[in-house]
Design a protein around this motif. Structure first.
Motif, short mmCIF file in Angstrom:
data_model
loop_
_atom_site.label_atom_id
_atom_site.label_comp_id
_atom_site.label_asym_id
_atom_site.label_seq_id
_atom_site.Cartn_x
_atom_site.Cartn_y
_atom_site.Cartn_z
N HIS A 73 19.58 -0.41 21.03
CA HIS A 73 20.47 -1.72 21.07
C HIS A 73 21.31 -1.80 22.04
N HIS A 75 24.70 -2.11 22.41
CA HIS A 75 26.20 -1.67 22.29
C HIS A 75 26.54 -1.02 23.52
N ASP A 77 27.96 1.68 24.23
CA ASP A 77 28.06 3.18 24.24
C ASP A 77 26.56 3.41 24.31
N HIS A 78 25.39 2.56 24.39
CA HIS A 78 23.95 2.91 24.44
C HIS A 78 23.30 2.49 25.76
N HIS A 143 22.78 -3.48 11.98
CA HIS A 143 23.77 -3.13 12.76
C HIS A 143 24.12 -3.98 13.74
N ASP A 162 21.68 3.73 15.91
CA ASP A 162 23.06 3.68 15.08
C ASP A 162 22.48 2.91 13.79
ZN LIG Z 1 26.07 0.49 18.04
#
Ligand SMILES: [Zn+2]
Length: 284
Positions: A73, A75, A77-78, A143, A162
């Motif tokens: 996904h 986000h 941090d990914h 999420h 996540d």
């Molecule tokens: Zn996430």
């Protein structure tokens, strides 16, 4: 406990993990990037664009061909390191769709990587060949609306991003996070018979079915509790958070409010609660 940052750890044949140095109240010790394959690789969740993390990935890749850089996904941090890594190793970015920002109003928040630009989007059930094996997308919205897990052929290994984490419950934060979708995506994992989950945060999950059942139970209990609180009297979200999460780490109050909102929106859609401005009550 010291997490080994920037070190490649072999978890099983064809699966290695490298931890990025972005610890926080939401990421545990940080984001774990997985390298799948031996002579040829796929990189799952390249992580935040932190130079020493990207350097550690390049070092672990060690000149081997990279078939795909895959994101569960978008986000921040990914997915941001997907660009730096693609530029370095010339691999395509494959996996989740970019977020459709205009779909049903603005759906992104500050945590979203708006620059994510995949070369190829995998639909639910679509597979990618890597080193004689396959990685198959398992659509798991909740999420985020674009979340995918990736199953490694019939090895029983599922990369869960996540959706299901090894250390904590997942944040479901509206408008993009959706509790009904999240619960349905947990059901979807219960239909599978995976041997082990490799999450983006926290240790591998060796008893996946047990964990998913526990998480569903936890959410249902939270839902019951929220329903009971608004039955008792009409309340706004901060009042629900204060009653439902005693002694909560102040850094997590905003996330808890998002999670309560996600439950309330789900209950509203099912006709069980109504709201007037910021105040939620039992539906008459
Ligand atoms: Zn996430």
């Amino acid at each position: 406990m010291d997490a080994p940052y920037a070190v490649s750890e072999q978890l099983e044949p064809g699966v290695a993990r490298i931890l990025a140095h972005n610890p926080s109240a939401f990421t545990y010790f940080g984001t774990q990037t997985y390298l799948v394959g031996e002579r040829e690789l796929a990189v799952i969740d390249p992580g935040p664009d932190i130079p020493n993390h990207v350097d550690a990935l390049v070092q672990a890749i060690a000149g081997r061909p990279v078939a795909a850089i895959m994101c569960t996904h978008t986000h921040r941090d990914h997915s941001p390191a997907s660009r730096a890594l693609a530029a370095t190793c010339g691999a395509p970015i494959v996996g989740c769709a970019p977020l459709v920002l205009d779909d049903a109003g603005p759906r992104a928040d500050a945590a979203f990587d708006r620059d994510y630009a995949p070369d190829r989007i995998l639909a639910d059930g679509e597979a990618l060949a890597v080193d004689g094996r396959t990685l198959t997308a398992v659509a798991t919205p909740g999420h985020t609306s674009n979340h995918l897990c990736f199953a490694l052929d019939d090895s029983g290994a599922l990369f869960t991003g996540d959706h299901v984490m090894g250390w904590s419950t997942t944040v479901v934060f509206p408008p993009d996070g959706d509790m009904a979708d999240y619960m349905a995506s947990l059901d979807k994992l219960r239909q599978r018979a995976d041997r082990i989950y490799y999450p983006a945060h926290g240790p591998p999950v060796a008893k996946p079915q047990q964990l998913v059942r526990g998480m569903q139970g936890h959410r249902l209990q939270r839902e019951k509790q929220i329903l009971r609180l608004v039955k008792e009297r009409a309340r706004d979200i901060p009042a629900i958070v204060a009653a439902a999460y005693p002694g909560l780490d102040p850094r997590l109050v905003v996330a808890a409010g998002g999670s309560v909102l996600a439950h309330l929106l789900d209950l509203e859609a099912r006709g069980l609660v109504v709201r007037q401005k910021d105040i939620w009550r039992e539906s008459a």
